[in-house]
Scaffold this motif. Sequence first.
Motif, PDB file in Angstrom:
ATOM      1  N   ARG A   4      49.911  38.531  36.304  1.00 22.45           N
ATOM      2  CA  ARG A   4      49.282  37.955  35.115  1.00 22.45           C
ATOM      3  C   ARG A   4      48.217  36.969  35.555  1.00 22.45           C
ATOM      4  NH1 ARG A   4      54.607  36.767  34.313  1.00 22.45           N
ATOM      5  NH2 ARG A   4      55.732  38.534  33.435  1.00 22.45           N
ATOM      6  N   PHE A   5      47.135  36.892  34.775  1.00 21.39           N
ATOM      7  CA  PHE A   5      46.156  35.821  34.912  1.00 21.39           C
ATOM      8  C   PHE A   5      46.117  35.145  33.550  1.00 21.39           C
ATOM      9  CE2 PHE A   5      44.431  38.997  37.989  1.00 21.39           C
ATOM     10  CZ  PHE A   5      44.511  38.227  39.143  1.00 21.39           C
ATOM     11  N   GLY A   6      46.797  34.038  33.386  1.00 16.88           N
ATOM     12  CA  GLY A   6      46.914  33.428  32.062  1.00 16.88           C
ATOM     13  C   GLY A   6      47.609  34.405  31.122  1.00 16.88           C
ATOM     14  N   ASP A   7      46.956  34.722  30.006  1.00 14.58           N
ATOM     15  CA  ASP A   7      47.547  35.648  29.035  1.00 14.58           C
ATOM     16  C   ASP A   7      47.318  37.108  29.404  1.00 14.58           C
ATOM     17  OD1 ASP A   7      48.459  33.581  27.521  1.00 14.58           O
ATOM     18  OD2 ASP A   7      46.732  33.566  26.141  1.00 14.58           O
ATOM     19  N   LEU A   8      46.395  37.341  30.314  1.00 15.46           N
ATOM     20  CA  LEU A   8      46.052  38.730  30.653  1.00 15.46           C
ATOM     21  C   LEU A   8      47.062  39.307  31.648  1.00 15.46           C
ATOM     22  CD1 LEU A   8      43.636  40.961  30.622  1.00 15.46           C
ATOM     23  CD2 LEU A   8      43.201  40.024  32.893  1.00 15.46           C
ATOM     24  N   ILE A   9      47.578  40.506  31.328  1.00 14.57           N
ATOM     25  CA  ILE A   9      48.437  41.197  32.296  1.00 14.57           C
ATOM     26  C   ILE A   9      47.567  42.217  33.020  1.00 14.57           C
ATOM     27  CG2 ILE A   9      50.556  42.510  32.637  1.00 14.57           C
ATOM     28  CD1 ILE A   9      51.573  41.415  29.996  1.00 14.57           C
ATOM     29  N   ALA A  10      47.105  41.865  34.212  1.00 15.72           N
ATOM     30  CA  ALA A  10      46.164  42.721  34.948  1.00 15.72           C
ATOM     31  C   ALA A  10      46.872  43.933  35.541  1.00 15.72           C
ATOM     32  CB  ALA A  10      45.475  41.919  36.044  1.00 15.72           C
ATOM     33  N   VAL A  11      48.115  43.749  35.966  1.00 16.87           N
ATOM     34  CA  VAL A  11      48.928  44.847  36.508  1.00 16.87           C
ATOM     35  C   VAL A  11      50.303  44.722  35.869  1.00 16.87           C
ATOM     36  CG1 VAL A  11      49.948  45.842  38.599  1.00 16.87           C
ATOM     37  CG2 VAL A  11      47.648  44.844  38.689  1.00 16.87           C
ATOM     38  N   GLY A  22      40.880  54.882  38.339  1.00 18.45           N
ATOM     39  CA  GLY A  22      40.800  54.235  37.034  1.00 18.45           C
ATOM     40  C   GLY A  22      39.496  53.480  36.897  1.00 18.45           C
ATOM     41  N   PRO A  23      39.143  53.144  35.656  1.00 20.10           N
ATOM     42  CA  PRO A  23      37.858  52.500  35.397  1.00 20.10           C
ATOM     43  C   PRO A  23      37.845  51.028  35.803  1.00 20.10           C
ATOM     44  CG  PRO A  23      39.093  52.657  33.370  1.00 20.10           C
ATOM     45  CD  PRO A  23      39.917  53.361  34.416  1.00 20.10           C
ATOM     46  N   ASN A  24      36.682  50.437  35.720  1.00 21.64           N
ATOM     47  CA  ASN A  24      36.489  49.024  35.982  1.00 21.64           C
ATOM     48  C   ASN A  24      37.486  48.195  35.175  1.00 21.64           C
ATOM     49  OD1 ASN A  24      35.123  46.882  37.082  1.00 21.64           O
ATOM     50  ND2 ASN A  24      33.577  46.796  35.463  1.00 21.64           N
ATOM     51  N   GLY A  25      38.192  47.288  35.826  1.00 21.49           N
ATOM     52  CA  GLY A  25      39.082  46.372  35.112  1.00 21.49           C
ATOM     53  C   GLY A  25      40.491  46.887  34.898  1.00 21.49           C
ATOM     54  N   CYS A  26      40.828  48.084  35.428  1.00 24.52           N
ATOM     55  CA  CYS A  26      42.161  48.646  35.168  1.00 24.52           C
ATOM     56  C   CYS A  26      43.232  48.047  36.085  1.00 24.52           C
ATOM     57  CB  CYS A  26      42.149  50.167  35.281  1.00 24.52           C
ATOM     58  SG  CYS A  26      41.998  50.753  36.971  1.00 24.52           S
ATOM     59  N   GLY A  27      42.812  47.270  37.089  1.00 29.60           N
ATOM     60  CA  GLY A  27      43.803  46.591  37.936  1.00 29.60           C
ATOM     61  C   GLY A  27      43.878  47.095  39.376  1.00 29.60           C
ATOM     62  N   LYS A  28      42.907  47.883  39.813  1.00 31.37           N
ATOM     63  CA  LYS A  28      42.954  48.449  41.174  1.00 31.37           C
ATOM     64  C   LYS A  28      42.912  47.348  42.238  1.00 31.37           C
ATOM     65  CE  LYS A  28      39.224  50.991  40.548  1.00 31.37           C
ATOM     66  NZ  LYS A  28      38.853  50.628  39.159  1.00 31.37           N
ATOM     67  N   THR A  29      41.891  46.478  42.142  1.00 28.19           N
ATOM     68  CA  THR A  29      41.734  45.445  43.177  1.00 28.19           C
ATOM     69  C   THR A  29      42.917  44.480  43.166  1.00 28.19           C
ATOM     70  OG1 THR A  29      39.327  45.615  43.084  1.00 28.19           O
ATOM     71  CG2 THR A  29      40.228  43.579  43.991  1.00 28.19           C
ATOM     72  N   THR A  30      43.368  44.121  41.987  1.00 32.46           N
ATOM     73  CA  THR A  30      44.514  43.197  41.888  1.00 32.46           C
ATOM     74  C   THR A  30      45.736  43.812  42.570  1.00 32.46           C
ATOM     75  OG1 THR A  30      43.613  42.377  39.796  1.00 32.46           O
ATOM     76  CG2 THR A  30      45.921  41.879  40.258  1.00 32.46           C
ATOM     77  N   THR A  31      45.969  45.106  42.358  1.00 34.24           N
ATOM     78  CA  THR A  31      47.104  45.769  43.000  1.00 34.24           C
ATOM     79  C   THR A  31      46.935  45.780  44.518  1.00 34.24           C
ATOM     80  OG1 THR A  31      47.312  47.166  41.048  1.00 34.24           O
ATOM     81  CG2 THR A  31      48.493  47.880  43.016  1.00 34.24           C
ATOM     82  N   THR A  49      37.243  45.610  51.813  1.00 37.17           N
ATOM     83  CA  THR A  49      37.133  45.079  50.452  1.00 37.17           C
ATOM     84  C   THR A  49      36.029  45.796  49.670  1.00 37.17           C
ATOM     85  OG1 THR A  49      35.669  43.397  51.330  1.00 37.17           O
ATOM     86  CG2 THR A  49      37.966  42.775  51.043  1.00 37.17           C
ATOM     87  N   GLN A  50      36.048  45.568  48.361  1.00 37.32           N
ATOM     88  CA  GLN A  50      35.111  46.271  47.476  1.00 37.32           C
ATOM     89  C   GLN A  50      33.667  45.869  47.792  1.00 37.32           C
ATOM     90  OE1 GLN A  50      36.468  45.944  43.457  1.00 37.32           O
ATOM     91  NE2 GLN A  50      34.797  47.159  42.621  1.00 37.32           N
ATOM     92  N   LYS A  51      33.445  44.602  48.088  1.00 39.54           N
ATOM     93  CA  LYS A  51      32.094  44.143  48.468  1.00 39.54           C
ATOM     94  C   LYS A  51      32.003  44.064  49.984  1.00 39.54           C
ATOM     95  CE  LYS A  51      30.249  41.944  44.463  1.00 39.54           C
ATOM     96  NZ  LYS A  51      31.299  41.424  43.575  1.00 39.54           N
TER      97      LYS A  51
HETATM   98  N1  LIG Z   1      41.326  35.943  39.664  1.00 35.12           N
HETATM   99  C1  LIG Z   1      41.313  36.415  38.412  1.00 35.12           C
HETATM  100  N2  LIG Z   1      41.402  35.592  37.351  1.00 35.12           N
HETATM  101  C2  LIG Z   1      41.422  36.064  36.093  1.00 35.12           C
HETATM  102  N3  LIG Z   1      41.352  37.368  35.770  1.00 35.12           N
HETATM  103  C3  LIG Z   1      41.247  38.245  36.789  1.00 35.12           C
HETATM  104  C4  LIG Z   1      41.237  37.829  38.160  1.00 35.12           C
HETATM  105  N4  LIG Z   1      41.142  38.934  38.942  1.00 35.12           N
HETATM  106  C5  LIG Z   1      41.102  39.985  38.116  1.00 35.12           C
HETATM  107  N5  LIG Z   1      41.168  39.596  36.818  1.00 35.12           N
HETATM  108  C6  LIG Z   1      41.187  40.474  35.641  1.00 35.12           C
HETATM  109  O1  LIG Z   1      42.212  41.434  35.831  1.00 35.12           O
HETATM  110  C7  LIG Z   1      41.815  42.712  35.352  1.00 35.12           C
HETATM  111  C8  LIG Z   1      41.892  43.725  36.480  1.00 35.12           C
HETATM  112  O2  LIG Z   1      40.875  43.422  37.410  1.00 35.12           O
HETATM  113  P1  LIG Z   1      40.697  44.225  38.762  1.00 35.12           P
HETATM  114  O3  LIG Z   1      42.007  44.312  39.454  1.00 35.12           O
HETATM  115  O4  LIG Z   1      39.580  43.583  39.508  1.00 35.12           O
HETATM  116  O5  LIG Z   1      40.271  45.663  38.240  1.00 35.12           O
HETATM  117  P2  LIG Z   1      39.526  46.861  39.011  1.00 35.12           P
HETATM  118  O6  LIG Z   1      39.567  46.561  40.462  1.00 35.12           O
HETATM  119  O7  LIG Z   1      40.281  48.081  38.610  1.00 35.12           O
HETATM  120  O8  LIG Z   1      38.123  46.868  38.479  1.00 35.12           O
HETATM  121  C9  LIG Z   1      40.417  42.525  34.787  1.00 35.12           C
HETATM  122  O9  LIG Z   1      40.523  42.317  33.397  1.00 35.12           O
HETATM  123  C10 LIG Z   1      39.919  41.289  35.498  1.00 35.12           C
HETATM  124  O10 LIG Z   1      38.945  40.607  34.718  1.00 35.12           O
END
Ligand SMILES: Nc1ncnc2c1ncn2[C@@H]1O[C@H](COP(=O)(O)OP(=O)(O)O)[C@@H](O)[C@H]1O
Length: 335
Positions: free
Chosen positions: A29-36, A53-62, A99-101
Amino acid sequence: MTAAADACAVSEAAADSDVAISARGLTRRFGDLIAVDALDLQIAPRSIYGFLGPNGCGKTTTVRMLTGLLTPSAGEVRVLGHRLPAEAEILKRNIGYMTQKFSLYEDLTVLENLRFVASVYGLEPHDAKSRIAELLGTYALEPLKHQRAGSMSGGQRQRLSLAAAILHRPALLFLDEPTSAVDPEHRRDFWERLFDLVDAGATILVSTHYMDEAERCHRLAILENGHKRADGSPAELMAAMGAHVLEVEGPYLRQTKTALTALPEILSAAQLGSRLRVLVRDRITEPERWLKELPVARDLTQIASVRPSLEDVFVTCTGQNRPQDQQREANEVAA
Ligand SMILES: Nc1ncnc2c1ncn2[C@@H]1O[C@H](COP(=O)(O)OP(=O)(O)O)[C@@H](O)[C@H]1O
Ligand SMILES: [Mg+2]
């Protein structure tokens, strides 16, 4: 999970003793957002596993959680036998992460970057020298070794990033959208190199928003809004898709598309050149005949059943556009 997504879920066969990565209920979770959200994963060694998955689906976070860089909010993770986050430090020596970048030094040359990475991993000078020479050869970097990284093309940088990520001979490699900045020809070459690494014993986890890239993986997970919508080999996912695929031709394809999309039996209709690709729910047992009898079929000159693609699987599992289209739209909004 929707019924279609359920139909896509293929059982996870790998036994616990034979896994490179296992996760249960992995959540961030990031605050209220459940990223994964409560992700379960079983990744077999010596294979390429994809996150599609598309941009923002949680790939990098995972990926960041699986590398031990980011602490999960909940869930259990074991990577190469190490429990995370407790054993993250030990794990770091056995994994590579691209990494992605681009994350090397643009002001350093190819050789200087690789020497720097070797020193970070504590390679003995003699070993570092021979390993760097080997990688310069394998990744066609020898003629570029005195060139600054910042002046290289996307494909060259990507080969340098891969060489740097495997310099310390990790058993497990994480690649986060590795070919986003690379043209299709180099992407193909890059994947051949990944299969060489797997042949030599590595396990690779790669994230992507490209269908063709996902199709090259041994297995993959389709992610949407932090949820896993499907998991299996491309062939398994296509077989378990829960829809028939038809292609139709006719003179008024835009109108035909609108009429078809309005029907509850139709999951999607998308135009490909002079054809419409139509996904029909599999409760219709004879889709060609069913379609031919619809009023909208009057105008059609051709109706044919075709083999499913991974893109069809994506559409049935998520009910969305293709991830690369969503990525493009996201980039356009960001620009
Ligand atoms: N450090 C962070 N703080 C707050 N929100 C984040 C952070 N990292 C990622 N998010 C949010 O988590 C969600 C998943 O992001 P991310 O894992 O980068 O997706 P992807 O890699 O699939 O594009 C997005 O909505 C992103 O904005
Ligand atoms: Mg990402």
